[in-house]
Design an enzyme around this catalytic site. Sequence first.
Site, PDB file in Angstrom:
ATOM      1  N   PHE A  10       0.860  -1.197   0.000  1.00  0.00           N
ATOM      2  CA  PHE A  10       0.000   0.000   0.000  1.00  0.00           C
ATOM      3  C   PHE A  10       0.891   1.240   0.000  1.00  0.00           C
ATOM      4  O   PHE A  10       0.783   2.115   0.832  1.00  0.00           O
ATOM      5  CB  PHE A  10      -0.940  -0.026   1.215  1.00  0.00           C
ATOM      6  CG  PHE A  10      -2.185   0.803   1.037  1.00  0.00           C
ATOM      7  CD1 PHE A  10      -2.891   0.799  -0.161  1.00  0.00           C
ATOM      8  CD2 PHE A  10      -2.671   1.584   2.080  1.00  0.00           C
ATOM      9  CE1 PHE A  10      -4.054   1.553  -0.319  1.00  0.00           C
ATOM     10  CE2 PHE A  10      -3.833   2.335   1.939  1.00  0.00           C
ATOM     11  CZ  PHE A  10      -4.524   2.323   0.735  1.00  0.00           C
ATOM     12  N   LYS A 130       7.461  -5.581 -11.959  1.00  0.00           N
ATOM     13  CA  LYS A 130       8.078  -6.213 -13.138  1.00  0.00           C
ATOM     14  C   LYS A 130       8.670  -7.596 -12.864  1.00  0.00           C
ATOM     15  O   LYS A 130       8.768  -8.415 -13.768  1.00  0.00           O
ATOM     16  CB  LYS A 130       9.254  -5.349 -13.640  1.00  0.00           C
ATOM     17  CG  LYS A 130       8.887  -4.089 -14.340  1.00  0.00           C
ATOM     18  CD  LYS A 130      10.128  -3.315 -14.748  1.00  0.00           C
ATOM     19  CE  LYS A 130      10.887  -2.700 -13.587  1.00  0.00           C
ATOM     20  NZ  LYS A 130      10.192  -1.684 -12.803  1.00  0.00           N
ATOM     21  N   GLU A 154      -0.242  -4.752 -17.236  1.00  0.00           N
ATOM     22  CA  GLU A 154      -0.018  -3.618 -18.145  1.00  0.00           C
ATOM     23  C   GLU A 154       0.973  -2.608 -17.570  1.00  0.00           C
ATOM     24  O   GLU A 154       1.809  -2.063 -18.290  1.00  0.00           O
ATOM     25  CB  GLU A 154      -1.363  -2.925 -18.429  1.00  0.00           C
ATOM     26  CG  GLU A 154      -1.277  -1.736 -19.356  1.00  0.00           C
ATOM     27  CD  GLU A 154      -0.835  -2.123 -20.762  1.00  0.00           C
ATOM     28  OE1 GLU A 154      -1.582  -2.820 -21.434  1.00  0.00           O
ATOM     29  OE2 GLU A 154       0.282  -1.725 -21.179  1.00  0.00           O
ATOM     30  N   VAL A 157       5.253  -2.132 -18.056  1.00  0.00           N
ATOM     31  CA  VAL A 157       5.974  -1.441 -19.138  1.00  0.00           C
ATOM     32  C   VAL A 157       5.224  -0.144 -19.435  1.00  0.00           C
ATOM     33  O   VAL A 157       4.053  -0.177 -19.822  1.00  0.00           O
ATOM     34  CB  VAL A 157       6.062  -2.313 -20.417  1.00  0.00           C
ATOM     35  CG1 VAL A 157       6.869  -1.606 -21.492  1.00  0.00           C
ATOM     36  CG2 VAL A 157       6.679  -3.676 -20.113  1.00  0.00           C
ATOM     37  N   GLY A 211      12.680  13.518  -7.403  1.00  0.00           N
ATOM     38  CA  GLY A 211      12.048  12.239  -7.074  1.00  0.00           C
ATOM     39  C   GLY A 211      12.007  11.263  -8.240  1.00  0.00           C
ATOM     40  O   GLY A 211      11.402  10.202  -8.150  1.00  0.00           O
ATOM     41  N   GLU A 214      16.227   7.219  -7.580  1.00  0.00           N
ATOM     42  CA  GLU A 214      16.402   6.745  -6.212  1.00  0.00           C
ATOM     43  C   GLU A 214      17.740   7.250  -5.668  1.00  0.00           C
ATOM     44  O   GLU A 214      18.613   7.665  -6.443  1.00  0.00           O
ATOM     45  CB  GLU A 214      16.472   5.204  -6.202  1.00  0.00           C
ATOM     46  CG  GLU A 214      15.305   4.511  -6.823  1.00  0.00           C
ATOM     47  CD  GLU A 214      14.106   4.454  -5.909  1.00  0.00           C
ATOM     48  OE1 GLU A 214      14.291   4.444  -4.684  1.00  0.00           O
ATOM     49  OE2 GLU A 214      12.971   4.456  -6.435  1.00  0.00           O
ATOM     50  N   ASP A 225      16.548  -1.334 -15.249  1.00  0.00           N
ATOM     51  CA  ASP A 225      15.090  -1.149 -15.286  1.00  0.00           C
ATOM     52  C   ASP A 225      14.581  -1.335 -16.733  1.00  0.00           C
ATOM     53  O   ASP A 225      13.607  -2.069 -16.974  1.00  0.00           O
ATOM     54  CB  ASP A 225      14.765   0.258 -14.753  1.00  0.00           C
ATOM     55  CG  ASP A 225      13.296   0.612 -14.903  1.00  0.00           C
ATOM     56  OD1 ASP A 225      12.464  -0.068 -14.295  1.00  0.00           O
ATOM     57  OD2 ASP A 225      12.981   1.562 -15.649  1.00  0.00           O
ATOM     58  N   LYS A 229      12.092  -4.421 -18.755  1.00  0.00           N
ATOM     59  CA  LYS A 229      10.950  -4.148 -19.642  1.00  0.00           C
ATOM     60  C   LYS A 229      11.159  -4.781 -21.022  1.00  0.00           C
ATOM     61  O   LYS A 229      10.215  -5.291 -21.631  1.00  0.00           O
ATOM     62  CB  LYS A 229      10.738  -2.630 -19.744  1.00  0.00           C
ATOM     63  CG  LYS A 229      10.298  -2.058 -18.395  1.00  0.00           C
ATOM     64  CD  LYS A 229      10.380  -0.567 -18.334  1.00  0.00           C
ATOM     65  CE  LYS A 229      10.075  -0.081 -16.918  1.00  0.00           C
ATOM     66  NZ  LYS A 229      10.338   1.343 -16.722  1.00  0.00           N
ATOM     67  N   GLY A 326       4.370   6.994 -12.312  1.00  0.00           N
ATOM     68  CA  GLY A 326       3.481   7.966 -11.674  1.00  0.00           C
ATOM     69  C   GLY A 326       2.398   7.257 -10.886  1.00  0.00           C
ATOM     70  O   GLY A 326       1.995   6.141 -11.221  1.00  0.00           O
TER      71      GLY A 326
HETATM   72  N1  NAP Z   1       5.714   4.216  -8.734  1.00  0.00           N
HETATM   73  C1  NAP Z   1       5.616   4.077 -10.052  1.00  0.00           C
HETATM   74  O1  NAP Z   1       5.439   5.039 -10.792  1.00  0.00           O
HETATM   75  C2  NAP Z   1       5.712   2.697 -10.664  1.00  0.00           C
HETATM   76  C3  NAP Z   1       5.600   2.578 -12.056  1.00  0.00           C
HETATM   77  C4  NAP Z   1       5.619   1.300 -12.640  1.00  0.00           C
HETATM   78  C5  NAP Z   1       5.794   0.191 -11.826  1.00  0.00           C
HETATM   79  N2  NAP Z   1       5.929   0.339 -10.482  1.00  0.00           N
HETATM   80  C6  NAP Z   1       6.066  -0.862  -9.655  1.00  0.00           C
HETATM   81  O2  NAP Z   1       4.889  -0.995  -8.862  1.00  0.00           O
HETATM   82  C7  NAP Z   1       5.202  -1.564  -7.586  1.00  0.00           C
HETATM   83  C8  NAP Z   1       4.742  -0.631  -6.490  1.00  0.00           C
HETATM   84  O3  NAP Z   1       5.428   0.598  -6.643  1.00  0.00           O
HETATM   85  P1  NAP Z   1       5.302   1.765  -5.582  1.00  0.00           P
HETATM   86  O4  NAP Z   1       5.839   2.976  -6.249  1.00  0.00           O
HETATM   87  O5  NAP Z   1       3.941   1.781  -5.011  1.00  0.00           O
HETATM   88  O6  NAP Z   1       6.329   1.287  -4.479  1.00  0.00           O
HETATM   89  P2  NAP Z   1       6.340   1.696  -2.951  1.00  0.00           P
HETATM   90  O7  NAP Z   1       5.778   3.072  -2.777  1.00  0.00           O
HETATM   91  O8  NAP Z   1       7.701   1.402  -2.457  1.00  0.00           O
HETATM   92  O9  NAP Z   1       5.298   0.685  -2.307  1.00  0.00           O
HETATM   93  C9  NAP Z   1       5.542  -0.675  -2.197  1.00  0.00           C
HETATM   94  C10 NAP Z   1       4.827  -1.133  -0.934  1.00  0.00           C
HETATM   95  O10 NAP Z   1       4.919  -2.536  -0.872  1.00  0.00           O
HETATM   96  C11 NAP Z   1       5.128  -2.884   0.477  1.00  0.00           C
HETATM   97  N3  NAP Z   1       5.725  -4.217   0.550  1.00  0.00           N
HETATM   98  C12 NAP Z   1       6.986  -4.591   0.252  1.00  0.00           C
HETATM   99  N4  NAP Z   1       7.114  -5.923   0.412  1.00  0.00           N
HETATM  100  C13 NAP Z   1       5.915  -6.387   0.829  1.00  0.00           C
HETATM  101  C14 NAP Z   1       5.411  -7.654   1.193  1.00  0.00           C
HETATM  102  N5  NAP Z   1       6.184  -8.743   1.175  1.00  0.00           N
HETATM  103  N6  NAP Z   1       4.123  -7.744   1.584  1.00  0.00           N
HETATM  104  C15 NAP Z   1       3.326  -6.663   1.638  1.00  0.00           C
HETATM  105  N7  NAP Z   1       3.764  -5.425   1.315  1.00  0.00           N
HETATM  106  C16 NAP Z   1       5.028  -5.285   0.926  1.00  0.00           C
HETATM  107  C17 NAP Z   1       6.019  -1.791   1.024  1.00  0.00           C
HETATM  108  O11 NAP Z   1       5.866  -1.807   2.410  1.00  0.00           O
HETATM  109  P3  NAP Z   1       6.668  -0.919   3.476  1.00  0.00           P
HETATM  110  O12 NAP Z   1       7.126   0.331   2.803  1.00  0.00           O
HETATM  111  O13 NAP Z   1       5.649  -0.710   4.510  1.00  0.00           O
HETATM  112  O14 NAP Z   1       7.817  -1.749   3.862  1.00  0.00           O
HETATM  113  C18 NAP Z   1       5.442  -0.564   0.339  1.00  0.00           C
HETATM  114  O15 NAP Z   1       4.394   0.043   1.099  1.00  0.00           O
HETATM  115  C19 NAP Z   1       6.721  -1.780  -7.592  1.00  0.00           C
HETATM  116  O16 NAP Z   1       6.978  -3.113  -7.918  1.00  0.00           O
HETATM  117  C20 NAP Z   1       7.219  -0.835  -8.670  1.00  0.00           C
HETATM  118  O17 NAP Z   1       8.408  -1.295  -9.269  1.00  0.00           O
HETATM  119  C21 NAP Z   1       5.883   1.561  -9.876  1.00  0.00           C
END
Ligand code: NAP
Length: 346
Positions: A10, A130, A154, A157, A211, A214, A225, A229, A326
């Site tokens: 979340f 991914k 979806e 990528v 932002g 990282e 990354d 993809k 995003g």
């Molecule tokens: N952000 C983007 O724009 C974007 C775009 C494309 C793809 N993605 C992908 O989408 C996914 C989510 O991205 P995000 O930006 O939302 O990342 P995020 O803000 O880091 O959120 C990931 C969440 O997953 C939780 N988590 C980690 N391991 C877990 C587990 N074993 N069980 C339950 N929860 C767990 C984390 O918990 P804690 O922080 O509480 O430890 C964190 O709240 C990632 O795989 C990312 O690569 C993101």
Amino acid sequence: MAHKLALIGFGTVGQGLAEILRAKADTLREGVGFEAQIVAVSDLLKGAVYHSDGLDIARLLEVIQTTGKLDAYPDLPGLERGWDSFRTIRESNADTVVEVSFTDINTGQPAIDHCRAAFESGKNVVMSNKGPVALAYAELSALAEEKGVRWCFEGTVLSGTPALRMPLTTLAGNDINEIRGIFNGTTNYILTQMEEETEYEDALRQAQKLGYAEADPSADVEGYDALGKIVILANVIMNAPLRKEDVPCQGISRLTMRDVMAAKAEGKRWKLIGRVRKDGEKVTARVGPEKVPWSDPLAGVMGAMNAITYVCDLAGPVTLVGAGAGRLETGYALLIDLINIERGTI
Ligand SMILES: NC(=O)c1ccc[n+]([C@@H]2O[C@H](COP(=O)([O-])OP(=O)(O)OC[C@H]3O[C@@H](n4cnc5c(N)ncnc54)[C@H](OP(=O)(O)O)[C@@H]3O)[C@@H](O)[C@H]2O)c1
């Protein structure tokens, strides 16, 4: 009947999807015929809540945004707390697991096991993570099929830009012999800044401040990354069981401002390009910096935007430009997967 969801993770994207479901509930129900209910959220550190009759999305967002945790979600008869990801996947009454935990591009875990557990429990999975698609596509798609459930990704990528669904649906019937694109917004932003006479290190710092990058930027700047993809595109669109080890990968960290300015003087731009090509039965791929002539649509893609060109035998080259990341964009990618599952379409 509402489509029941269990969110694993979340963070940014999970909350993005929840915001969309809250803000667009009426439009989705009336315009698209889609209604969703979040029954469970399980996050590693933020906590977990489950109610078989559904959770109040506005309250979920309010407590997470004000306290950073789910502990303050109000107690109700039947509310369960503290279920970990696997218990949530196996024991909740969700129709679909929304896997939005972090990406581990080396092991794909625990997300690969989350998918296995969901499929074994008869649940669909939608995800933006991914790892499982890049590392275990063949195994997981076979398991989903065997169990009669759907697996959609979806957002893996180009986030909400339909980089996977468009070639599979709208471009169906073409032979797509090459796919090339800009798959990483951070590196494209850095290269754009370098063309404004900014040194690589300064451009990277700016990307971190905004932002985009990282604190450890290696996944972006070393091309890993984009590599993930490209492997997904090879497997899903070209049906080729490519692994990341099969793909030469170089990032942009060795490019200098002088290289960027020299290309500009030649009417070209350095871009971090991922490409996958089919010659007969043979499929090859690579990721690396390329000097792209200004006449190529990819050369005009600036800042943090992403783009992808499909070279089709019938339609010719088709280029799609859009956001690669995003909160709402990636939340939307999950939503469109859910809508297609509900409709029974790809
Ligand atoms: N952000 C983007 O724009 C974007 C775009 C494309 C793809 N993605 C992908 O989408 C996914 C989510 O991205 P995000 O930006 O939302 O990342 P995020 O803000 O880091 O959120 C990931 C969440 O997953 C939780 N988590 C980690 N391991 C877990 C587990 N074993 N069980 C339950 N929860 C767990 C984390 O918990 P804690 O922080 O509480 O430890 C964190 O709240 C990632 O795989 C990312 O690569 C993101």
